[in-house]
Motif scaffolding. Structure first.
Motif, PDB file in Angstrom:
ATOM      1  N   ALA A 175       0.843  -1.190   0.000  1.00  0.00           N
ATOM      2  CA  ALA A 175       0.000   0.000   0.000  1.00  0.00           C
ATOM      3  C   ALA A 175       0.880   1.243   0.000  1.00  0.00           C
ATOM      4  CB  ALA A 175      -0.923  -0.012   1.210  1.00  0.00           C
ATOM      5  N   GLY A 176       0.556   2.191  -0.863  1.00  0.00           N
ATOM      6  CA  GLY A 176       1.272   3.454  -0.894  1.00  0.00           C
ATOM      7  C   GLY A 176       2.307   3.545  -1.991  1.00  0.00           C
ATOM      8  N   GLY A 177       3.136   2.527  -2.161  1.00  0.00           N
ATOM      9  CA  GLY A 177       4.197   2.624  -3.150  1.00  0.00           C
ATOM     10  C   GLY A 177       4.053   1.586  -4.240  1.00  0.00           C
ATOM     11  N   PHE A 178       4.759   1.813  -5.342  1.00  0.00           N
ATOM     12  CA  PHE A 178       4.763   0.845  -6.428  1.00  0.00           C
ATOM     13  C   PHE A 178       5.777  -0.250  -6.138  1.00  0.00           C
ATOM     14  CE2 PHE A 178       2.448   3.974  -8.867  1.00  0.00           C
ATOM     15  CZ  PHE A 178       1.686   3.196  -9.738  1.00  0.00           C
ATOM     16  N   SER A 179       5.469  -1.453  -6.575  1.00  0.00           N
ATOM     17  CA  SER A 179       6.387  -2.572  -6.442  1.00  0.00           C
ATOM     18  C   SER A 179       7.610  -2.339  -7.328  1.00  0.00           C
ATOM     19  CB  SER A 179       5.691  -3.867  -6.882  1.00  0.00           C
ATOM     20  OG  SER A 179       5.438  -3.837  -8.290  1.00  0.00           O
TER      21      SER A 179
END
Length: 101
Positions: free
Chosen positions: A6-10
């Motif tokens: 959640a929140g950031g891109f992989s």
């Protein structure tokens, strides 16, 4: 880091059949925006982000040495909405990093 959080891109990941299917669903949206047909539309790399649904950044090969980066939003299943192309970048190369845009 492994997988979406959640929140950031992989981190960039290899494409799965599911990701190719998502790219295929927005191909016509991109063709309409660019006013051209893409004979090739092969997803080669992606990143994902968990939000109220999923955001995907997908690097797509559209010609031998021509790539586009697409940003796609997939809503939650109960919302019953189609996958949407939210933004894109053209004139990308095979080695261009898939960055957030």
């Amino acid at each position: 880091m492994w997988g979406p959080q959640a929140g950031g891109f992989s981190d960039p990941q290899a494409v799965t059949a599911e990701i190719q299917a998502i790219a295929d669903q927005v191909k016509s949206q991109l063709e309409e925006k660019e006013n051209k047909k893409f004979p090739v539309f092969k997803a080669v790399e992606f990143r994902s982000q968990v939000v109220a649904g999923m955001n995907y950044l997908i690097k797509v090969q559209v010609d031998e040495d021509d790539f586009v980066h697409i940003r796609v939003f997939e809503s939650l299943p109960h919302e019953n909405k189609p996958v949407a192309l939210t933004s894109y970048q053209t004139n990308k190369g095979r080695h261009d990093e898939l960055t957030v845009f």
